[in-house]
Design a protein around this motif. Structure first.
Motif, PDB file in Angstrom:
ATOM      1  N   GLY A   1       0.827  -1.182   0.000  1.00 45.83           N
ATOM      2  CA  GLY A   1       0.000   0.000   0.000  1.00 45.83           C
ATOM      3  C   GLY A   1       0.869   1.241   0.000  1.00 45.83           C
ATOM      4  N   ALA A   2       0.635   2.133   0.961  1.00 44.42           N
ATOM      5  CA  ALA A   2       1.399   3.379   1.034  1.00 44.42           C
ATOM      6  C   ALA A   2       2.631   3.254   1.912  1.00 44.42           C
ATOM      7  CB  ALA A   2       0.501   4.499   1.570  1.00 44.42           C
ATOM      8  N   LEU A   3       2.860   2.087   2.513  1.00 40.58           N
ATOM      9  CA  LEU A   3       3.982   1.914   3.437  1.00 40.58           C
ATOM     10  C   LEU A   3       5.208   1.388   2.714  1.00 40.58           C
ATOM     11  CD1 LEU A   3       2.247   0.386   6.597  1.00 40.58           C
ATOM     12  CD2 LEU A   3       3.162   2.699   6.305  1.00 40.58           C
ATOM     13  N   GLU A   4       6.305   2.129   2.818  1.00 40.73           N
ATOM     14  CA  GLU A   4       7.591   1.737   2.251  1.00 40.73           C
ATOM     15  C   GLU A   4       8.441   1.162   3.376  1.00 40.73           C
ATOM     16  OE1 GLU A   4      10.498   1.107  -0.519  1.00 40.73           O
ATOM     17  OE2 GLU A   4       8.664   2.198  -1.037  1.00 40.73           O
ATOM     18  N   ILE A   5       8.871  -0.105   3.237  1.00 40.54           N
ATOM     19  CA  ILE A   5       9.629  -0.770   4.286  1.00 40.54           C
ATOM     20  C   ILE A   5      11.098  -0.346   4.263  1.00 40.54           C
ATOM     21  CG2 ILE A   5      10.342  -3.029   5.194  1.00 40.54           C
ATOM     22  CD1 ILE A   5       7.791  -4.181   3.897  1.00 40.54           C
ATOM     23  N   GLY A   6      11.665  -0.183   3.079  1.00 41.69           N
ATOM     24  CA  GLY A   6      13.081   0.159   2.973  1.00 41.69           C
ATOM     25  C   GLY A   6      13.985  -1.041   3.097  1.00 41.69           C
ATOM     26  N   HIS A   7      13.466  -2.209   2.822  1.00 44.26           N
ATOM     27  CA  HIS A   7      14.246  -3.436   3.015  1.00 44.26           C
ATOM     28  C   HIS A   7      13.608  -4.537   2.178  1.00 44.26           C
ATOM     29  CE1 HIS A   7      16.979  -6.055   5.254  1.00 44.26           C
ATOM     30  NE2 HIS A   7      15.986  -6.880   5.479  1.00 44.26           N
ATOM     31  N   LEU A   8      14.447  -5.361   1.519  1.00 42.32           N
ATOM     32  CA  LEU A   8      13.922  -6.508   0.784  1.00 42.32           C
ATOM     33  C   LEU A   8      13.341  -7.493   1.787  1.00 42.32           C
ATOM     34  CD1 LEU A   8      16.773  -7.150  -1.812  1.00 42.32           C
ATOM     35  CD2 LEU A   8      14.645  -5.898  -2.152  1.00 42.32           C
ATOM     36  N   THR A   9      12.043  -7.727   1.713  1.00 41.97           N
ATOM     37  CA  THR A   9      11.335  -8.527   2.710  1.00 41.97           C
ATOM     38  C   THR A   9      10.813  -9.818   2.079  1.00 41.97           C
ATOM     39  OG1 THR A   9      10.704  -6.488   3.851  1.00 41.97           O
ATOM     40  CG2 THR A   9       9.472  -8.478   4.411  1.00 41.97           C
ATOM     41  N   GLN A  10      10.988 -10.917   2.793  1.00 43.31           N
ATOM     42  CA  GLN A  10      10.604 -12.237   2.292  1.00 43.31           C
ATOM     43  C   GLN A  10       9.096 -12.310   2.055  1.00 43.31           C
ATOM     44  OE1 GLN A  10      12.386 -15.392   1.740  1.00 43.31           O
ATOM     45  NE2 GLN A  10      10.382 -15.808   0.861  1.00 43.31           N
ATOM     46  N   LEU A  11       8.717 -12.722   0.867  1.00 36.83           N
ATOM     47  CA  LEU A  11       7.319 -13.024   0.589  1.00 36.83           C
ATOM     48  C   LEU A  11       6.929 -14.325   1.276  1.00 36.83           C
ATOM     49  CD1 LEU A  11       7.330 -12.220  -3.208  1.00 36.83           C
ATOM     50  CD2 LEU A  11       5.748 -11.178  -1.566  1.00 36.83           C
ATOM     51  N   PRO A  12       5.662 -14.495   1.604  1.00 41.31           N
ATOM     52  CA  PRO A  12       5.236 -15.818   2.057  1.00 41.31           C
ATOM     53  C   PRO A  12       5.458 -16.828   0.931  1.00 41.31           C
ATOM     54  CG  PRO A  12       3.344 -14.406   1.625  1.00 41.31           C
ATOM     55  CD  PRO A  12       4.550 -13.529   1.567  1.00 41.31           C
ATOM     56  N   ARG A  13       5.905 -18.013   1.293  1.00 44.10           N
ATOM     57  CA  ARG A  13       6.186 -19.041   0.288  1.00 44.10           C
ATOM     58  C   ARG A  13       4.890 -19.791  -0.031  1.00 44.10           C
ATOM     59  NH1 ARG A  13      11.541 -20.929   3.623  1.00 44.10           N
ATOM     60  NH2 ARG A  13      12.848 -19.126   3.099  1.00 44.10           N
ATOM     61  N   THR A  14       4.056 -19.117  -0.791  1.00 39.96           N
ATOM     62  CA  THR A  14       2.756 -19.653  -1.152  1.00 39.96           C
ATOM     63  C   THR A  14       2.586 -19.645  -2.664  1.00 39.96           C
ATOM     64  OG1 THR A  14       1.659 -17.488  -1.083  1.00 39.96           O
ATOM     65  CG2 THR A  14       1.761 -18.738   0.991  1.00 39.96           C
ATOM     66  N   LYS A  15       1.604 -20.407  -3.133  1.00 36.25           N
ATOM     67  CA  LYS A  15       1.328 -20.434  -4.566  1.00 36.25           C
ATOM     68  C   LYS A  15       0.817 -19.085  -5.042  1.00 36.25           C
ATOM     69  CE  LYS A  15       0.399 -25.393  -4.453  1.00 36.25           C
ATOM     70  NZ  LYS A  15      -0.617 -26.461  -4.578  1.00 36.25           N
ATOM     71  N   ALA A  16       0.037 -18.408  -4.210  1.00 35.71           N
ATOM     72  CA  ALA A  16      -0.477 -17.088  -4.604  1.00 35.71           C
ATOM     73  C   ALA A  16       0.664 -16.088  -4.780  1.00 35.71           C
ATOM     74  CB  ALA A  16      -1.463 -16.582  -3.557  1.00 35.71           C
ATOM     75  N   ALA A  17       1.638 -16.113  -3.860  1.00 32.74           N
ATOM     76  CA  ALA A  17       2.774 -15.191  -3.978  1.00 32.74           C
ATOM     77  C   ALA A  17       3.594 -15.505  -5.224  1.00 32.74           C
ATOM     78  CB  ALA A  17       3.648 -15.265  -2.728  1.00 32.74           C
ATOM     79  N   ALA A  18       3.797 -16.788  -5.497  1.00 32.53           N
ATOM     80  CA  ALA A  18       4.537 -17.179  -6.705  1.00 32.53           C
ATOM     81  C   ALA A  18       3.819 -16.695  -7.952  1.00 32.53           C
ATOM     82  CB  ALA A  18       4.711 -18.694  -6.747  1.00 32.53           C
ATOM     83  N   GLN A  19       2.499 -16.755  -7.936  1.00 30.42           N
ATOM     84  CA  GLN A  19       1.721 -16.317  -9.083  1.00 30.42           C
ATOM     85  C   GLN A  19       1.870 -14.820  -9.305  1.00 30.42           C
ATOM     86  OE1 GLN A  19      -2.408 -17.352  -8.800  1.00 30.42           O
ATOM     87  NE2 GLN A  19      -2.915 -16.597 -10.840  1.00 30.42           N
ATOM     88  N   VAL A  20       1.852 -14.048  -8.222  1.00 31.55           N
ATOM     89  CA  VAL A  20       1.991 -12.593  -8.350  1.00 31.55           C
ATOM     90  C   VAL A  20       3.377 -12.230  -8.884  1.00 31.55           C
ATOM     91  CG1 VAL A  20       2.116 -10.433  -7.059  1.00 31.55           C
ATOM     92  CG2 VAL A  20       0.278 -12.055  -6.595  1.00 31.55           C
ATOM     93  N   VAL A  21       4.417 -12.839  -8.315  1.00 30.34           N
ATOM     94  CA  VAL A  21       5.781 -12.566  -8.792  1.00 30.34           C
ATOM     95  C   VAL A  21       5.911 -12.920 -10.266  1.00 30.34           C
ATOM     96  CG1 VAL A  21       8.208 -13.214  -8.568  1.00 30.34           C
ATOM     97  CG2 VAL A  21       6.837 -12.854  -6.518  1.00 30.34           C
TER      98      VAL A  21
END
Length: 240
Positions: A7-27
């Protein structure tokens, strides 16, 4: 293969995605869209994690393989990131790398790390550990002499870098010629198909809020505190 904002929040760090099929699909959808727009092949890189969300469906090698299969991209294998994640997950690094889709490796990264409070941190500011060099040698025996990049963001000592590069080049020159042998896969969805991302977006937003000052909200509090500390040090180093 990560996220840096929700959303509008910038983390400032490469953050691990959940290892799910949905995340793989988005990537995969994003990677295929980017490659189509730029008309150039993309390599996707495995990242080191400092905080993970709940609900993983896959282990790291299976998640990476799914992303590569569905994105039609090859792998930029960060051996140091793989090593750090394996130790932090109490997995043998050799077993972890052997489970990776090594036939998809097109380039290799290595970098330094440091152990803090029993956790391996990918710092890009220290020498490459001997165990990472041994893991790299194992990868070269498996796949041949793929192109390699030594990453260093700070803590520069060019005499030390020259010695380190000589050691890495010796490993590379002793390996057989690298060849990419995989056959292109057929993606399971259209690049124009919108993946179901509601739950994934909610989780990423929770993680972003936790890492930028909110409460842990069901995440591992120790992991959240560690990542906040890393972000604070990173900001201090970039803006002294």
């Amino acid at each position: 293969i990560s996220f840096v904002r929700a959303g509008a929040l910038e983390i400032g760090h490469l953050t691990q995605l959940p290892r799910t099929k949905a995340a793989a699909q988005v990537v995969a959808k994003n990677a295929r869209t980017a490659a189509k727009a730029m008309k150039t092949p993309l390599l996707l890189e495995n990242v080191a994690w400092t905080v993970r969300g709940p609900g993983d469906e896959l282990d790291e090698p299976a998640f990476i393989r799914l992303v590569l299969d569905e994105s039609e991209c090859d792998l930029l294998l960060d051996v140091a990131n793989l090593y750090a994640n394996a130790l932090n997950e109490h997995v043998d690094p050799i077993a972890r790398v052997d489970a990776y889709p090594l036939e998809r490796v097109a380039m290799i990264h290595v970098a330094g790390s440091q152990v803090r409070d029993g956790f391996v941190l990918d710092t890009h500011a220290h020498a490459v550990p001997d165990d990472v060099i041994a893991l790299l040698a194992h990868v070269y025996r498996r796949i041949g002499a793929a192109p390699m990049l030594l990453e260093r963001d700070r803590g520069f000592d060019f005499a030390d870098h020259a010695r380190e590069l000589a050691k890495l080049r010796a490993l590379q020159s002793g390996a057989a010629l690298h060849r990419t042998t995989h056959a292109a896969s057929s993606p399971r969805w259209s690049v124009d198909e919108a993946p179901e991302i509601g739950a994934l977006a909610d989780l990423q937003a929770r993680m972003a809020r936790a890492l930028t000052g909110g409460d842990a909200d069901g995440l591992d509090e120790q992991q959240v505190a560690r990542t906040r500390g890393i972000l604070a040090r990173k900001r201090a180093e970039e803006h002294p």
